[in-house]
Design an enzyme around this catalytic site. Structure first.
Site, PDB file in Angstrom:
ATOM      1  N   LYS A 188       0.834  -1.202   0.000  1.00  0.00           N
ATOM      2  CA  LYS A 188       0.000   0.000   0.000  1.00  0.00           C
ATOM      3  C   LYS A 188       0.871   1.255   0.000  1.00  0.00           C
ATOM      4  O   LYS A 188       1.573   1.525   0.970  1.00  0.00           O
ATOM      5  CB  LYS A 188      -0.919   0.048   1.217  1.00  0.00           C
ATOM      6  CG  LYS A 188      -1.948   1.178   1.071  1.00  0.00           C
ATOM      7  CD  LYS A 188      -2.615   1.562   2.377  1.00  0.00           C
ATOM      8  CE  LYS A 188      -1.856   2.601   3.152  1.00  0.00           C
ATOM      9  NZ  LYS A 188      -1.729   3.908   2.493  1.00  0.00           N
ATOM     10  N   GLU A 262      10.707   0.901   9.881  1.00  0.00           N
ATOM     11  CA  GLU A 262      11.696   1.954   9.649  1.00  0.00           C
ATOM     12  C   GLU A 262      10.979   3.269   9.888  1.00  0.00           C
ATOM     13  O   GLU A 262      10.084   3.634   9.134  1.00  0.00           O
ATOM     14  CB  GLU A 262      12.244   1.831   8.225  1.00  0.00           C
ATOM     15  CG  GLU A 262      13.600   2.475   8.081  1.00  0.00           C
ATOM     16  CD  GLU A 262      13.492   3.838   7.457  1.00  0.00           C
ATOM     17  OE1 GLU A 262      13.482   4.826   8.223  1.00  0.00           O
ATOM     18  OE2 GLU A 262      13.402   3.920   6.244  1.00  0.00           O
ATOM     19  N   CYS A 296      13.872  10.495   6.100  1.00  0.00           N
ATOM     20  CA  CYS A 296      13.855   9.985   7.472  1.00  0.00           C
ATOM     21  C   CYS A 296      15.238  10.134   8.116  1.00  0.00           C
ATOM     22  O   CYS A 296      15.342  10.338   9.314  1.00  0.00           O
ATOM     23  CB  CYS A 296      13.392   8.545   7.501  1.00  0.00           C
ATOM     24  SG  CYS A 296      14.172   7.533   6.250  1.00  0.00           S
ATOM     25  N   GLU A 393      11.040  15.394  15.273  1.00  0.00           N
ATOM     26  CA  GLU A 393      11.214  15.303  13.829  1.00  0.00           C
ATOM     27  C   GLU A 393      10.307  16.317  13.135  1.00  0.00           C
ATOM     28  O   GLU A 393       9.116  16.367  13.391  1.00  0.00           O
ATOM     29  CB  GLU A 393      10.855  13.885  13.359  1.00  0.00           C
ATOM     30  CG  GLU A 393      11.029  13.693  11.871  1.00  0.00           C
ATOM     31  CD  GLU A 393      10.755  12.266  11.419  1.00  0.00           C
ATOM     32  OE1 GLU A 393       9.725  11.709  11.803  1.00  0.00           O
ATOM     33  OE2 GLU A 393      11.585  11.724  10.678  1.00  0.00           O
TER      34      GLU A 393
HETATM   35  P1  NAI Z   1       2.200   7.935   8.489  1.00  0.00           P
HETATM   36  O1  NAI Z   1       3.102   7.119   9.310  1.00  0.00           O
HETATM   37  O2  NAI Z   1       0.807   8.202   8.969  1.00  0.00           O
HETATM   38  O3  NAI Z   1       2.056   7.274   7.017  1.00  0.00           O
HETATM   39  C1  NAI Z   1       2.920   6.296   6.480  1.00  0.00           C
HETATM   40  C2  NAI Z   1       2.096   5.171   5.848  1.00  0.00           C
HETATM   41  O4  NAI Z   1       1.372   4.467   6.861  1.00  0.00           O
HETATM   42  C3  NAI Z   1       1.037   5.643   4.845  1.00  0.00           C
HETATM   43  O5  NAI Z   1       0.955   4.719   3.797  1.00  0.00           O
HETATM   44  C4  NAI Z   1      -0.241   5.628   5.670  1.00  0.00           C
HETATM   45  O6  NAI Z   1      -1.418   5.483   4.915  1.00  0.00           O
HETATM   46  C5  NAI Z   1      -0.010   4.410   6.548  1.00  0.00           C
HETATM   47  N1  NAI Z   1      -0.766   4.374   7.806  1.00  0.00           N
HETATM   48  C6  NAI Z   1      -1.247   5.417   8.535  1.00  0.00           C
HETATM   49  N2  NAI Z   1      -1.847   4.977   9.655  1.00  0.00           N
HETATM   50  C7  NAI Z   1      -1.745   3.626   9.648  1.00  0.00           C
HETATM   51  C8  NAI Z   1      -2.148   2.593  10.548  1.00  0.00           C
HETATM   52  N3  NAI Z   1      -2.783   2.857  11.678  1.00  0.00           N
HETATM   53  N4  NAI Z   1      -1.856   1.313  10.231  1.00  0.00           N
HETATM   54  C9  NAI Z   1      -1.187   1.015   9.092  1.00  0.00           C
HETATM   55  N5  NAI Z   1      -0.792   1.941   8.209  1.00  0.00           N
HETATM   56  C10 NAI Z   1      -1.056   3.237   8.468  1.00  0.00           C
HETATM   57  O7  NAI Z   1       2.924   9.315   8.194  1.00  0.00           O
HETATM   58  P2  NAI Z   1       2.237  10.725   7.851  1.00  0.00           P
HETATM   59  O8  NAI Z   1       1.024  10.944   8.685  1.00  0.00           O
HETATM   60  O9  NAI Z   1       2.034  10.779   6.399  1.00  0.00           O
HETATM   61  O10 NAI Z   1       3.374  11.751   8.286  1.00  0.00           O
HETATM   62  C11 NAI Z   1       3.413  12.259   9.602  1.00  0.00           C
HETATM   63  C12 NAI Z   1       4.836  12.423  10.087  1.00  0.00           C
HETATM   64  O11 NAI Z   1       5.491  11.177  10.093  1.00  0.00           O
HETATM   65  C13 NAI Z   1       5.720  13.315   9.223  1.00  0.00           C
HETATM   66  O12 NAI Z   1       5.577  14.643   9.569  1.00  0.00           O
HETATM   67  C14 NAI Z   1       7.087  12.772   9.521  1.00  0.00           C
HETATM   68  O13 NAI Z   1       7.595  13.378  10.685  1.00  0.00           O
HETATM   69  C15 NAI Z   1       6.855  11.304   9.793  1.00  0.00           C
HETATM   70  N6  NAI Z   1       7.177  10.457   8.626  1.00  0.00           N
HETATM   71  C16 NAI Z   1       8.320   9.737   8.651  1.00  0.00           C
HETATM   72  C17 NAI Z   1       8.672   8.963   7.563  1.00  0.00           C
HETATM   73  C18 NAI Z   1       9.924   8.182   7.530  1.00  0.00           C
HETATM   74  O14 NAI Z   1      10.358   7.788   6.454  1.00  0.00           O
HETATM   75  N7  NAI Z   1      10.524   7.881   8.629  1.00  0.00           N
HETATM   76  C19 NAI Z   1       7.843   8.912   6.362  1.00  0.00           C
HETATM   77  C20 NAI Z   1       6.606   9.661   6.464  1.00  0.00           C
HETATM   78  C21 NAI Z   1       6.332  10.417   7.565  1.00  0.00           C
END
Ligand code: NAI
Ligand code: MG
Length: 483
Positions: A188, A262, A296, A393
Site C-alpha cells: 500500500k 523503519e 527519514c 522530527e
Molecule cells: P504515516 O506514518 O501516517 O504514514 C505512512 C504510511 O502508513 C502511509 O501509507 C499511511 O497510509 C499508513 N498508515 C497510517 N496509519 C496507519 C495505521 N494505523 N496502520 C497502518 N498503516 C497506516 O505518516 P504521515 O502521517 O504521512 O506523516 C506524519 C509524520 O510522520 C511526518 O511529519 C514525519 O515526521 C513522519 N514520517 C516519517 C517517515 C519516515 O520515512 N521515517 C515517512 C513519512 C512520515
C-alpha cells in the site's frame, strides 16, 4: 519558478510531461488485474506544485484487502513458492529492466505527484529503485550462499506499507527482497503519492509476473491497518512515522507476524574544525534541504565545532542564497514542493514553535511560487538541547545549529534523542571517524558525505527509529525463516 535573487536567476527549463500516460481514475491491482474497489470510493491525488488534481485513486476497504491477501496467498502456495529460484530471479530482472526503459516516465510522475525536484527523481530515486531490483534479482538463486549451513524458507505473504517521501524507491526496497526470497506481496503506497506505485503495477503486469505475486492497493491509514491486522499476513514491512510504527507493533504483539519498522529520525551532522569546509557546507545542504527535508535520515541537527561555527554559518547562508526553490519539474530546481498541505502545516507549526522558543531564524531570501506548498530553506541558531525543534522530527527543510567543543560532548549531544537512524561526521582524521562511528547510536554513519545510498548496504535504525534492516544481505533475512 526560479529564485528572485538576481545573481542566480535561470531561464526555466521544464521537463516535458508529454511522454507520460496517466489514467484519470485508478482501480486496485489485485491478482494481476485492475479491479474496482468494493468501497466504490475514490480520493484525489494532488500536484503539490499547483494544487491541481492529477488523478483519482481508489480507497480500498476491508473486502479489498481480503481479496488482495487471498490472491497473494494463492500465488504463494500454488506458484511462487514452487518456482525454481533462478526463474524467480528472471522475473525480478525483467521488472528492473522495464523500469529502466520507462525511467523518464517514472521520474516525471514522481515529481508531479510527490513534489520532488526532477533532478532528484531522475538521477537518484529512479536509478536507485532499478538498482534495488537488479541487486535482489541476483540474490534469488544464491540464498544458500547468503546463509550457509542454514535451512531457509520464505515467510509467505508480506504486507508492505510505505510513506510519501520516496514513493517508488520505498516500493522497490520492499518488493524486491520479498520476491527474491520467495514471498508474495500486498503493498500500500501512501495516500498522497500512489501514482508511481500504480505505474509500477503496470510494469509488473507487462513483465508477465504470475498473477497475485504482487498486489498493489491504495487507500489511507485504515487500509494500512486492515493489512496489518489481517490474520493471513506473515510479515509486515512498514516505513513511516514513529506514531504509526508503535500502533503497528501493538497490534501484531502476540501474533507470529514478523515485522521490520523503519521510522523517524533526528540525525546529527557533525562538523569538526579540520573538515574541508566547502565540502561540508554542501553536505549540510544535501543533508537537510535534499528532497525538501522529507528524508527519514535527514541531517536535521547540525553540530559545528566552536572555533569554526561563525565561518560555517556564514558559508551556509551564502550557499542558501543560491538554492532555487520552485517547480519540481524545472531542471534548475534544488528544493521542490512540500508533499502535502498537511505536511506544510506541520513544518510551519514547528517554525512558529522555534521562534517562540527564542531561537534565531534565517531563511533563504527567495520568492516562493504563489500557488502550491512551499517552504524556504530554514536554519535556526541559538537553540538548546531541550528545544522542541531540536528534539522532534520536523520532516521539512529546517535545520537546527548547535556548537560543541570536544568529541565527548558532541557524542553525548548527538545521542541525546529518542531516535537513532543516521549521522554524518566531517573531519580530516580517520581515527576520529572510527571513534565516532562506534559511539554514535545510529544505524548509518556517513563520513565526509551525507545521504548516500546503495542497494548493497543495509539501512535501519536504533531506538525509536525502528528495527530490522533493509538493503544488502541483511535485507534478505528480514523475509526468511532461518533455522
Ligand atoms: P504515516 O506514518 O501516517 O504514514 C505512512 C504510511 O502508513 C502511509 O501509507 C499511511 O497510509 C499508513 N498508515 C497510517 N496509519 C496507519 C495505521 N494505523 N496502520 C497502518 N498503516 C497506516 O505518516 P504521515 O502521517 O504521512 O506523516 C506524519 C509524520 O510522520 C511526518 O511529519 C514525519 O515526521 C513522519 N514520517 C516519517 C517517515 C519516515 O520515512 N521515517 C515517512 C513519512 C512520515
Ligand atoms: Mg498519517
Amino acid at each position: 519558478m526560479a529564485s528572485k535573487n538576481k545573481n542566480w536567476e535561470y531561464a526555466p527549463s521544464l521537463e516535458s510531461t508529454e511522454h507520460i500516460t496517466l489514467k484519470k481514475r485508478y482501480d486496485l491491482f489485485i491478482n494481476g488485474k485492475w479491479v474496482k474497489s468494493a468501497s466504490n470510493k475514490y480520493f484525489k491525488s494532488i500536484n503539490p506544485n499547483d494544487e491541481k488534481v492529477i488523478a483519482e485513486i481508489s480507497h480500498a476497504n476491508q473486502r479489498d484487502v481480503n481479496r488482495a491477501i487471498e490472491a497473494a496467498r494463492n500465488a504463494y502456495t500454488k506458484v511462487w513458492s514452487k518456482m525454481p529460484a533462478n526463474e524467480r530471479g528472471k522475473y525480478i530482472y525483467r521488472i528492473a529492466r522495464l523500469m529502466q526503459e520507462r525511467s523518464r516516465e517514472l521520474a516525471v510522475i514522481e515529481s508531479l505527484d510527490a513534489g520532488k525536484p526532477i533532478r532528484e527523481s531522475r538521477d537518484i530515486d529512479i536509478p536507485l529503485a532499478c538498482n534495488h531490483f537488479f541487486y535482489y534479482a541476483g540474490w534469488a538463486d544464491k540464498l544458500d550462499y547468503a546463509f550457509p549451513n542454514r535451512q531457509i524458507s520464505p515467510l509467505g505473504v508480506a504486507g508492505q506499507i510505505i510513506p510519501w517521501n520516496f514513493p517508488i524507491l520505498m516500493a522497490a526496497w520492499k518488493i524486491a527482497p520479498a520476491l527474491a526470497t520467495g514471498n508474495t506481496v500486498v503493498l500500500k503506497p501512501a495516500e498522497t503519492t500512489s501514482l508511481s506505485a500504480l505505474k509500477l503495477a503496470e510494469i509488473i503486469q507487462d513483465s508477465g509476473l504470475p498473477e497475485g505475486v504482487v498486489n498493489i492497493i491504495t487507500g489511507y491509514g485504515d487500509t494500512g491497518a486492515a493489512i496489518v491486522n489481517h490474520p493471513d499476513v506473515n510479515k509486515i514491512a512498514f516505513t513511516g512515522s514513529t506514531g504509526v510504527g508503535k500502533i503497528i507493533q501493538k497490534s501484531i504483539a502476540g501474533s507470529e507476524k514478523k515485522a521490520t519498522l523503519e521510522l523517524g529520525g533526528k540525525s546529527a551532522n557533525i562538523i569538526f574544525d579540520d573538515a574541508p569546509l566547502d565540502q561540508a557546507v554542501e553536505g549540510i545542504v544535501n543533508g537537510i534541504f535534499f528532497n525538501q527535508g522529507h528524508v527519514c535520515c535527514a541531517g536535521s541537527r547540525l553540530f559545528v565545532q566552536e572555533g569554526i561555527s561563525e565561518k560555517v554559518i556564514r558559508k551556509l547562508k551564502h550557499r542558501m542564497k543560491s538554492l532555487v526553490v520552485g517547480n519540481p519539474l524545472d531542471k534548475n530546481t534544488d528544493v521542490g514542493a512540500i508533499n502535502s498541505k498537511e505536511q506544510l502545516d506541520i513544518i510551519n507549526k514547528y517554525i512558529k514553535i522555534g521562534k517562540k522558543e527564542g531561537a534565531e531564524i534565517h531563511q533563504s531570501a527567495c520568492s516562493l511560487p504563489s500557488k502550491g506548498y512551499f517552504c524556504p530553506p530554514t536554519i535556526f541558531t541559538n537553540v538548546a538541547q531541550s528545544s522542541v525543534i531540536v528534539q522532534e522530527e520536523i520532516f521539512g527543510p529546517v535545520l537546527t545549529i548547535q556548537t560543541f567543543r570536544t568529541v565527548d560532548e558532541v557524542i553525548q549531544k548527538a545521542n541525546n534523542t529518542p531516535y537513532g537512524l543516521a549521522a554524518g561526521v566531517w573531519t580530516d582524521k580517520g581515527s576520529r571517524i572510527f571513534n565516532l562511528t562506534t559511539k554514535l547510536k545510529a544505524g548509518v554513519v556517513w563520513a565526509n558525505t551525507y545521504n548516500k545510498f546503495d542497494p548493497s548496504s543495509p539501512f535501519g535504525g536504533y531506538k525509536e527509529s525502528g528495527f530490522g534492516r533493509e538493503g544488502g544481505l541483511h535485507g534478505l533475512s528480514a523475509y526468511l525463516k532461518l533455522t
